[in-house]
Design a protein around this motif. Structure first.
Motif, short mmCIF file in Angstrom:
data_model
loop_
_atom_site.label_atom_id
_atom_site.label_comp_id
_atom_site.label_asym_id
_atom_site.label_seq_id
_atom_site.Cartn_x
_atom_site.Cartn_y
_atom_site.Cartn_z
N GLY A 155 0.77 -1.02 0.00
CA GLY A 155 0.12 0.10 -0.10
C GLY A 155 0.86 1.25 -0.09
O GLY A 155 1.36 1.76 -0.88
N LYS A 156 1.24 1.81 1.14
CA LYS A 156 2.23 2.80 1.29
C LYS A 156 3.46 2.38 0.67
O LYS A 156 4.23 1.28 1.09
N SER B 132 -0.44 6.13 8.98
CA SER B 132 -0.62 6.12 7.27
C SER B 132 -0.42 4.65 6.75
O SER B 132 -1.09 4.24 5.94
N ARG C 215 -6.37 -0.42 3.06
CA ARG C 215 -6.67 -0.55 1.68
C ARG C 215 -6.34 -1.74 0.66
O ARG C 215 -7.04 -2.11 -0.12
N VAL C 216 -5.14 -2.08 0.92
CA VAL C 216 -4.53 -3.00 0.03
C VAL C 216 -5.25 -4.43 0.23
O VAL C 216 -5.32 -5.21 -0.72
N GLU D 105 -3.39 2.53 7.81
CA GLU D 105 -4.75 2.82 6.78
C GLU D 105 -4.46 2.33 5.39
O GLU D 105 -5.30 1.61 4.82
N ASP D 106 -2.93 2.52 4.78
CA ASP D 106 -2.64 2.10 3.44
C ASP D 106 -3.03 0.51 3.48
O ASP D 106 -3.19 -0.13 2.53
#
Lengths: 282, 287
Positions: free
Chosen positions: A9-10, A192, A199-200, A195-196
Motif C-alpha cells: 500500500g504505502k 498512514s 486498503r491494499v 490505513e494503506d
C-alpha cells in the motif's frame, strides 16, 4: 513452482529490503521486480544483464498529414483532449482509436509505441526480471504482466517466483498479485502505513489468495503495532514477522548491500524466521 | 493562481510529510491530495469534511431491445471491454476507458453511456486550511478520472499544494500537469537518487520548473547535491534524519506545529517557494 508477491500500500515500508533478504535464502528462484515505475531491486541484487528487450505496450494515434485536410473531426470526437491543432499528445492519447474510425479521409492510423524495457539479469542462485516504464507512459499494469510472464519463462523450473510489488492499490498492484499463491504485506506501524495496509488488503481479498503480514520497524510505535495485530487477528490474517528497528539495515542500504550480508543482525534473523513460517503455512 | 506539486518517484520518501507541513505554514494555501490510491494527508491535517462528491466514469449500457448483437461494439473496443457472446454482449466495466467508441459506432444506437462510481472527492477545512482529497475505491484500476476532476477545481484556487502519487506513470503526469513548480522529495540513498532521476526526467519532459528537498538528510547528502548541481536543480531544504520526526509522524502529528525549530524550517521553505514562483511569473529564468 509457487509465487509470492510483496506489497504494502504505502511506499517505502521495506518491500525491496525484505525481497532481497528472501532472495538470499532461496536456492532456486526467479525474482520479479514489478515496481516498474521505480525498479530498485537490482541496486541490491547487483545482477548481470543477460537479456533486454523493448516492450511496445500501447497504441497511439498517428496522423498522416499528407492525407489530412485539417477538418478537425478527430479533435472533436476525442474524449481525452489528446488532439490539439491536429497534433496528437502522446501522454493524453489512450489509444482508443475512435479518431481513426471517425476520420473521413482515413488519415489516422494506430501505431505501437514503446512503453518500457524488460531486462533479465543473472543473480546468485537464480534470475531477476525487471522493467522500467518509460517516464510518463501508461500501461504500467501491462508491463507488470510482461515481467511476470518473463519470470515464468526464464527460470529452469524455479521453486519460487518472488514478486517485489509497487506501492498503491491500482492497476499495477492488481497485475502484480493476480494469480499468486500468497501475498506478503509489509507495513510500518504508522497511522498512514496502517490505513494503506487496510486498503491494499481489501484489494487482495477481492483476488482471494493467502495473505501474510510483516510489521517492519515493529517498535517505532507500539500502539499502532498492537492495532495492526488486532486488525489482522480479527481478519484471520497471520502476522508472520515482526522486525525490530535495526540500525544495521540502514547501514546496509547506505552501502547498497542486502541485509543478508549482515547475517547476524536481528532484522535478518527475523526475516529468515518469517520465511520459514511462510513456507510452512502457504 | 499557482500550482505547486510535490512528487518523488520512489514511494515513502516524505511527500505527504513535506506537503502537509508546508501547507500549515503557507498563508492562504489549499492542500490537495492527489495520491488517490493512498490518500494520507487527512491523517495529519484532520480536516472537517464539508462535502463529499462521487466521481464517476462512463461505461456503456446496452439497450437489449435495440441491440441486434452485430458485435461492432466489441470489434471497435481496443480495450477488450465488450465481448460478443452471440446471445448477448458482455461488458467488462473495469477494462473500459470511457472512450465511447462503442457508443459512437453502434449502428442501432443501442448504447448509452452510464455512470459508474470509482471514488470520491472530499472537500473541507483544517483549521483555516482548505482541504481537497481524491480517494479511489479499492479494486479500481485507475484513479486518473478523479485527478482530472480535481484539476478542474485547482483552476480556481489561489495557491494549491498538490500531494502527488508515487511513481512516474500516467497518474503522476495528470497530477503535475500545468504546475508552476514541482518539488521533488528524495532521500540521500542510492534508491532515492535512482528514483529521483526518473522523476526529474519526467518533469523535464513536461517542461515544469523544479526544485529538490532532501528528506532524512545525513552524511550522504553529497550524492544528491552532485546530481542536482550537474542538472542545475536547486536544493531548497534538508530535513534531518531525526527519531523525533519519525515518532510524531507515526502518530499523525505535524512537526511544524509540534516543534518551533522545524516550524521555522518550513517557513523558510515556504518563503523560498513563493520567491521561486514570483521569479517564474516575472519571466526570470534564474534556474
Amino acid at each position: 513452482m509457487k509465487q509470492l508477491a510483496i506489497v504494502s500500500g504505502k511506499g517505502g515500508t521495506g518491500k525491496t529490503t525484505i525481497a532481497t533478504a528472501i532472495s538470499s535464502i532461496l536456492n532456486n528462484k526467479v525474482m520479479a521486480d514489478c515496481d516498474v515505475e521505480a525498479a530498485d531491486l537490482n541496486i541490491l541484487l547487483k545482477g548481470k544483464k543477460i537479456k533486454a528487450s523493448n516492450f511496445k505496450g500501447k497504441e497511439i494515434a498517428a496522423i498522416e498529414y499528407s492525407e489530412c485536410n485539417y477538418c478537425g473531426i478527430c479533435e472533436d470526437v476525442c474524449r481525452f483532449d489528446a488532439i490539439k491543432d491536429i497534433k496528437v499528445n502522446p501522454y493524453k492519447c489512450e489509444g482508443c482509436g475512435l479518431c481513426t474510425l471517425k476520420c473521413p479521409l482515413d488519415a489516422i492510423k494506430m501505431k505501437w509505441v514503446e512503453t518500457g524495457e524488460i531486462v533479465v539479469l543473472e543473480i546468485e542462485n537464480g534470475q531477476l526480471c525487471e522493467a522500467q516504464l518509460s517516464p510518463g507512459a501508461d500501461g504500467s499494469g501491462k508491463l507488470v504482466t510482461e515481467v511476470r510472464k518473463m519470470a515464468i519463462s526464464i527460470g529452469e523450473e524455479p521453486e519460487w517466483i518472488i514478486i517485489d510489488g509497487p506501492p498503491g492499490i491500482g492497476c499495477p498492484v492488481i497485475a502484480s498479485i493476480t494469480g499468486v499463491d500468497a501475498v506478503l504485506v509489509v507495513v510500518e506501524p504508522t497511522l498512514s502505513g496502517f490505513e494503506d495496509m487496510q486498503r491494499v488488503i481489501d484489494v487482495i481479498k477481492d483476488i482471494g489468495c493467502k495473505i501474510f503480514v510483516c510489521i517492519n520497524k515493529w517498535d517505532i510505535n507500539f500502539r499502532v503495532s498492537q492495532n495492526i495485530m488486532s486488525f489482522c487477528e480479527s481478519r484471520g490474517i497471520p502476522v508472520a514477522g515482526k522486525i525490530y528497528y535495526d540500525e544495521q539495515v540502514i547501514n546496509a542500504l547506505k552501502e547498497t548491500k542486502g541485509i543478508s550480508e549482515f547475517n547476524d543482525s536481528d532484522a535478518y534473523k527475523e526475516i529468515v524466521r518469517m520465511w520459514e513460517y511462510i513456507e510452512k503455512h502457504i | 493562481m499557482a500550482k505547486i506539486s510535490i512528487l518523488s518517484g520512489k514511494g515513502g520518501t516524505g511527500k505527504t510529510f513535506a506537503s502537509t507541513n508546508l501547507v500549515r505554514v503557507l498563508p492562504n494555501a489549499t492542500y490537495i491530495d492527489c495520491d488517490i490510491e493512498e490518500p494520507n494527508g487527512r491523517i495529519f491535517l484532520n480536516p472537517i469534511i464539508e462535502d463529499i462528491s462521487d466521481v464517476y466514469t462512463k461505461v456503456p449500457l446496452i439497450d437489449d431491445n435495440r441491440c441486434e448483437r452485430c458485435g461492432i461494439c466489441s470489434k471497435v473496443c481496443r480495450f477488450g471491454a465488450l465481448i460478443n457472446l452471440g446471445r448477448e454482449i458482455l461488458i467488462l466495466d473495469h477494462l473500459c476507458h470511457s472512450c465511447e467508441a462503442c457508443y459512437e459506432m453502434c449502428p442501432m444506437n443501442a448504447i448509452t453511456m452510464a455512470n459508474r462510481k470509482i471514488g470520491e472527492i472530499s472537500t473541507g477545512v483544517s483549521r483555516g486550511i482548505d482541504f481537497i482529497e481524491g480517494r479511489l475505491n479499492p479494486g479500481e484500476p485507475s484513479g486518473v478520472p478523479i485527478i482530472k476532476q480535481i484539476n478542474i477545481l485547482i483552476k480556481s484556487i489561489e495557491l494549491s499544494i498538490v500531494d502527488s502519487p508515487p511513481g512516474t506513470s500516467c497518474s503522476v503526469v495528470n497530477t503535475i500537469e500545468d504546475s508552476d513548480l514541482c518539488i521533488l522529495v528524495t532521500e540521500p540513498t542510492p534508491f532515492g537518487l535512482h528514483d529521483l532521476k526518473l522523476a526529474v526526467e519526467l518533469v523535464k519532459e513536461m517542461d515544469i520548473p523544479m526544485a529538490v528537498i532532501i528528506n532524512k538528510s545525513g552524511s550522504d547528502n553529497q550524492i544528491i547535491y552532485n546530481y542536482c548541481m550537474k542538472n542545475d536543480i536547486k536544493v531548497l531544504m534538508e530535513i534531518p534524519y531525526d527519531k523525533k520526526i519519525a515518532e510524531l509522524y507515526s502518530r499523525g502529528t505535524l512537526i511544524a506545529e509540534a516543534d518551533s525549530t522545524y516550524e521555522k524550517m518550513f517557513v523558510d521553505l515556504a518563503e523560498k517557494i513563493l520567491e521561486l514562483i514570483e521569479n517564474e511569473a516575472a519571466g526570470n529564468s534564474e534556474w
